[in-house]
Design a protein around this motif. Sequence first.
Motif, PDB file in Angstrom:
ATOM      1  N   SER A 115     -60.260-104.003 -65.484  1.00 30.03           N
ATOM      2  CA  SER A 115     -59.294-103.756 -64.429  1.00 30.03           C
ATOM      3  C   SER A 115     -58.193-104.617 -64.755  1.00 30.03           C
ATOM      4  O   SER A 115     -57.205-104.738 -63.673  1.00 30.03           O
ATOM      5  N   ASN A 116     -57.738-104.925 -65.759  1.00 32.82           N
ATOM      6  CA  ASN A 116     -56.679-105.717 -66.350  1.00 32.82           C
ATOM      7  C   ASN A 116     -56.234-107.169 -65.470  1.00 32.82           C
ATOM      8  O   ASN A 116     -55.142-106.948 -64.960  1.00 32.82           O
ATOM      9  N   GLU A 117     -57.363-107.554 -65.122  1.00 27.64           N
ATOM     10  CA  GLU A 117     -56.925-108.801 -64.325  1.00 27.64           C
ATOM     11  C   GLU A 117     -56.911-109.826 -65.135  1.00 27.64           C
ATOM     12  O   GLU A 117     -57.184-109.859 -66.298  1.00 27.64           O
TER      13      GLU A 117
ATOM     14  N   GLU B 170     -43.440-101.389 -63.376  1.00 32.53           N
ATOM     15  CA  GLU B 170     -43.445-102.633 -64.332  1.00 32.53           C
ATOM     16  C   GLU B 170     -44.654-103.553 -64.023  1.00 32.53           C
ATOM     17  O   GLU B 170     -44.471-104.811 -64.091  1.00 32.53           O
ATOM     18  N   ALA B 171     -45.783-103.194 -63.759  1.00 31.74           N
ATOM     19  CA  ALA B 171     -46.968-103.895 -63.471  1.00 31.74           C
ATOM     20  C   ALA B 171     -47.090-105.058 -64.472  1.00 31.74           C
ATOM     21  O   ALA B 171     -47.499-106.094 -64.274  1.00 31.74           O
ATOM     22  N   TYR B 172     -47.042-104.639 -65.689  1.00 28.12           N
ATOM     23  CA  TYR B 172     -47.513-105.152 -66.781  1.00 28.12           C
ATOM     24  C   TYR B 172     -46.016-105.860 -67.533  1.00 28.12           C
ATOM     25  O   TYR B 172     -46.423-106.253 -68.814  1.00 28.12           O
TER      26      TYR B 172
ATOM     27  N   SER C 138     -50.952-108.795 -59.015  1.00 28.25           N
ATOM     28  CA  SER C 138     -52.222-108.617 -59.546  1.00 28.25           C
ATOM     29  C   SER C 138     -52.646-108.961 -60.938  1.00 28.25           C
ATOM     30  O   SER C 138     -53.757-109.278 -61.266  1.00 28.25           O
ATOM     31  N   LYS C 139     -51.464-108.905 -61.519  1.00 25.71           N
ATOM     32  CA  LYS C 139     -51.787-109.000 -63.159  1.00 25.71           C
ATOM     33  C   LYS C 139     -51.371-110.469 -63.609  1.00 25.71           C
ATOM     34  O   LYS C 139     -52.355-111.348 -63.702  1.00 25.71           O
ATOM     35  N   ILE C 140     -50.451-110.815 -64.026  1.00 22.46           N
ATOM     36  CA  ILE C 140     -50.093-112.002 -64.802  1.00 22.46           C
ATOM     37  C   ILE C 140     -50.426-113.185 -63.704  1.00 22.46           C
ATOM     38  O   ILE C 140     -50.767-114.276 -64.179  1.00 22.46           O
TER      39      ILE C 140
END
Length: 360
Positions: free
Chosen positions: A42-44, A196-198, A223-225
């Motif tokens: 889930s790219n957490e 640009e979530a990542y 949610s990501k970095i």
Amino acid sequence: MSRLELIDENIRNIPEYVPGKSIEETAKKYGLDPASIIKLGSNENPLGPSPKAVQAILEYASKVHLYPSADAGELVDALSIYLNIPTSSICAAGPGMDGLLDNLMRLLIKEGDEVIIPIPTFSYYEIAARANGASVVYVERKGDFTVDIGAIQKAVSSRTKVVFLCSPNNPSGDVVPESDVRILLESFRGLVFVDEAYVEFADHSITDLVMEYDNLVVGRTFSKIFGLAGLRLGYGIMPYWLKKEYMKIATPFNVSLPAVKAGVAAISDKLHIEKSIAMVKEGRKYLQEQIPFKVYDSMANFVLVDVSPLNASEVCEKLLEKGIIVRDCRSFKGAGPSLIRVTVGTKEQNMRVVNAFRSV
């Protein structure tokens, strides 16, 4: 008349969103100890949230009987400094970036409009657009999964309202060159939404272009970095004319008080941000070099693996039996049967993933 007919036919035909598997369901299905399972589907952020963010949540937990500010002003102020963008172009959103997408589609789309989505990519663009009456025009990416701007331009019609771009793209990890974004912005009368979530894991962002073009919206997430996926916090950068209209239909108080405070704290923890980026860049390189299948170049916190001639479902099943959750990409429209997305984990987790792929 069946009760189901109460629901708009367009809604009934929307494909369901497919989330990554949870640790709990994996443990139950395969009889595994939850503590032995690693979740890389889930790219957490495997490092978790900033300790400063956790402290902020604890500090304000006893104040959740109070409404937050209607526009999350404190968080918008902090984001303005973080991005070097005026507050007049920033909107905080919940739940996550999905809330931003929902509000934008509610604001922009009417029955009969079209949106363009290059596939494979994040599926919620389609859900948000179709839920508001839009038709979706799919444009296939090139063989290396990069965006075909020429094909997008050809797909534009008089009914096209929005073009969605994901950069870095989920699930392929490639970045859309700024020159391509400019071409689209200058040749298209509608709105370009860039996810640009990542982006913190990539080498460049196109956020500054919002100050140059009045038809660009950039979506981002905590949610990501920042490791705050459970708080469901996102934000958008958009021209002032659009923010003014957006705020009219945005749900009041849509970002909770603990989320606002945690977001401000997370932005301030530069050490945690730098540590997270360094971990991803090192781990990404390791996975690309050591996984014994084709691995695509990525600028995100995950890599895309092509396990052909094997099938993604059978490989994912083997990994699940070993307590490793990765993402079977068959649910991504246009992805094909052999692609698996693997979140970059800690050094130990990455080694375990590589060994699992080797055993397959």
